[in-house]
Design a protein around this motif. Sequence first.
Motif, PDB file in Angstrom:
ATOM      1  N   ASP A 122      -5.973   6.924  -0.753  1.00  0.00           N
ATOM      2  CA  ASP A 122      -4.762   6.483  -0.056  1.00  0.00           C
ATOM      3  C   ASP A 122      -5.170   5.512   1.039  1.00  0.00           C
ATOM      4  O   ASP A 122      -5.731   5.916   2.065  1.00  0.00           O
ATOM      5  CB  ASP A 122      -4.037   7.699   0.529  1.00  0.00           C
ATOM      6  N   ARG A 123      -4.892   4.233   0.827  1.00  0.00           N
ATOM      7  CA  ARG A 123      -5.326   3.189   1.761  1.00  0.00           C
ATOM      8  C   ARG A 123      -4.302   2.924   2.865  1.00  0.00           C
ATOM      9  O   ARG A 123      -4.484   2.023   3.677  1.00  0.00           O
ATOM     10  CB  ARG A 123      -5.626   1.898   0.985  1.00  0.00           C
ATOM     11  N   PRO A 198      -5.278  -1.082  -9.324  1.00  0.00           N
ATOM     12  CA  PRO A 198      -3.939  -1.650  -9.496  1.00  0.00           C
ATOM     13  C   PRO A 198      -3.358  -2.119  -8.164  1.00  0.00           C
ATOM     14  O   PRO A 198      -3.638  -1.548  -7.102  1.00  0.00           O
ATOM     15  CB  PRO A 198      -3.122  -0.484 -10.060  1.00  0.00           C
ATOM     16  N   ALA A 199      -2.524  -3.133  -8.231  1.00  0.00           N
ATOM     17  CA  ALA A 199      -1.846  -3.612  -7.021  1.00  0.00           C
ATOM     18  C   ALA A 199      -0.997  -2.508  -6.406  1.00  0.00           C
ATOM     19  O   ALA A 199      -0.814  -2.452  -5.178  1.00  0.00           O
ATOM     20  CB  ALA A 199      -0.986  -4.825  -7.361  1.00  0.00           C
ATOM     21  N   ALA A 200      -0.478  -1.598  -7.247  1.00  0.00           N
ATOM     22  CA  ALA A 200       0.374  -0.507  -6.760  1.00  0.00           C
ATOM     23  C   ALA A 200      -0.381   0.475  -5.888  1.00  0.00           C
ATOM     24  O   ALA A 200       0.240   1.334  -5.243  1.00  0.00           O
ATOM     25  CB  ALA A 200       1.002   0.226  -7.942  1.00  0.00           C
ATOM     26  N   ASN A 201      -1.707   0.393  -5.837  1.00  0.00           N
ATOM     27  CA  ASN A 201      -2.517   1.293  -5.021  1.00  0.00           C
ATOM     28  C   ASN A 201      -3.082   0.619  -3.783  1.00  0.00           C
ATOM     29  O   ASN A 201      -3.957   1.177  -3.114  1.00  0.00           O
ATOM     30  CB  ASN A 201      -3.663   1.868  -5.864  1.00  0.00           C
ATOM     31  N   ALA A 204       0.720  -3.502   0.780  1.00  0.00           N
ATOM     32  CA  ALA A 204       1.062  -4.910   0.982  1.00  0.00           C
ATOM     33  C   ALA A 204       0.875  -5.309   2.439  1.00  0.00           C
ATOM     34  O   ALA A 204       0.545  -6.454   2.754  1.00  0.00           O
ATOM     35  CB  ALA A 204       2.503  -5.160   0.541  1.00  0.00           C
ATOM     36  N   ALA A 205       1.091  -4.353   3.345  1.00  0.00           N
ATOM     37  CA  ALA A 205       0.880  -4.577   4.779  1.00  0.00           C
ATOM     38  C   ALA A 205      -0.336  -3.752   5.201  1.00  0.00           C
ATOM     39  O   ALA A 205      -0.254  -2.529   5.285  1.00  0.00           O
ATOM     40  CB  ALA A 205       2.116  -4.162   5.571  1.00  0.00           C
ATOM     41  N   PRO A 206      -1.481  -4.388   5.443  1.00  0.00           N
ATOM     42  CA  PRO A 206      -2.727  -3.637   5.602  1.00  0.00           C
ATOM     43  C   PRO A 206      -3.030  -3.120   7.000  1.00  0.00           C
ATOM     44  O   PRO A 206      -4.142  -2.715   7.269  1.00  0.00           O
ATOM     45  CB  PRO A 206      -3.773  -4.666   5.164  1.00  0.00           C
ATOM     46  N   GLU A 207      -2.057  -3.156   7.937  1.00  0.00           N
ATOM     47  CA  GLU A 207      -2.375  -2.746   9.298  1.00  0.00           C
ATOM     48  C   GLU A 207      -2.782  -1.284   9.358  1.00  0.00           C
ATOM     49  O   GLU A 207      -2.334  -0.457   8.562  1.00  0.00           O
ATOM     50  CB  GLU A 207      -1.185  -2.993  10.234  1.00  0.00           C
ATOM     51  N   GLY A 208      -3.627  -0.960  10.337  1.00  0.00           N
ATOM     52  CA  GLY A 208      -4.099   0.407  10.506  1.00  0.00           C
ATOM     53  C   GLY A 208      -5.354   0.422  11.346  1.00  0.00           C
ATOM     54  O   GLY A 208      -5.857  -0.625  11.770  1.00  0.00           O
ATOM     55  N   THR A 209      -5.875   1.635  11.594  1.00  0.00           N
ATOM     56  CA  THR A 209      -7.081   1.769  12.421  1.00  0.00           C
ATOM     57  C   THR A 209      -8.259   1.018  11.831  1.00  0.00           C
ATOM     58  O   THR A 209      -9.027   0.358  12.539  1.00  0.00           O
ATOM     59  CB  THR A 209      -7.443   3.261  12.569  1.00  0.00           C
TER      60      THR A 209
END
Length: 332
Positions: A122-123, A198-201, A204-209
Amino acid sequence: MLTASLDRTTARAAIALANRAPSVHNSQPWRWRIEPASIHLFADPSRALPATDPEGRDLRLSCGAALHHLRVALLAAGLATTVHRLPNPALPDHLAAVEVLSGVPSPDDLALARAIETRRSDRRMFSSWPVPSQMLDVLVHDADRQGARLDVLERDSHRYAVARLVEHAAVQQALTPDLAEETAEWTGRSRGAREGVPAANVPAAPEGTVPVRHFAAGGQEQSVLGRHESDGTVLALLSTAGDDPLDQLRAGEALSAVLLAATRFGLATDPVSQPLEVAATRAELRSSVLGGTASPQLLLRMGWAPISATPVPPTGRRPVTDTIDRLDASPR
């Protein structure tokens, strides 16, 4: 204990679960060979990622995770194992010979095997709910049992250092010839793909720690956090005493043990290999976070997915028959 016989149906079922192990870009870089009382694990150089992973570190870590998954699956089927790692110096791709013995799984062993099917990478960002220290202590212990060390990075200075090193590694990799093409080949795939990411994993918005690695496409909705809530990622660093192929294989086994135990707890997890794939950032992790006392192998993000988060879809796997060599096949 006496060596047990191994029927092909049981072996194939265990290998199918082993193939659910995480691997760099979901490349699944392993092959298996079934013998009457053992299963052999081989690295598959044809599935290596030379631009992303020029030293084969990620490949061996991935194979180590598959090896531990196999051990868990076999024990759930009533077969304990004795593992001979790197059994043939003349065949460096022969990573393990897994001898089967009669065994009796405990309820915990069965639960760990069930976690193989439910584990996902889970990214996305995680909620700010704290992860109990008792859970983290179990994960540290599980890594230690596999011959590795898991350090939970609680100091803000270490967390900032990791985020900075991920960004530095991304810059270095962006300058690496052929890496963009390799990433495009293995990521951004459709949901039905049997390999790759897969793109579904990918959010689309990569913000995070921790910044998310650049993939060819991202179509996953980012987790929505509560007002004034920030990403509650728990960062941990997996390391080993040394840094040879055996250490890297052991680190992969420890990764599997930690991921499956965390999944049992209900935690979301995400292995992060990018800063370990660049020599300079790997060396800085060793010095600034580990004090030069161990060799860093992999970072791990953990936390609670928000209640509103949609389930992470499973990534595809190759047909199990495609990963098994004939007994009379030439050594790879």
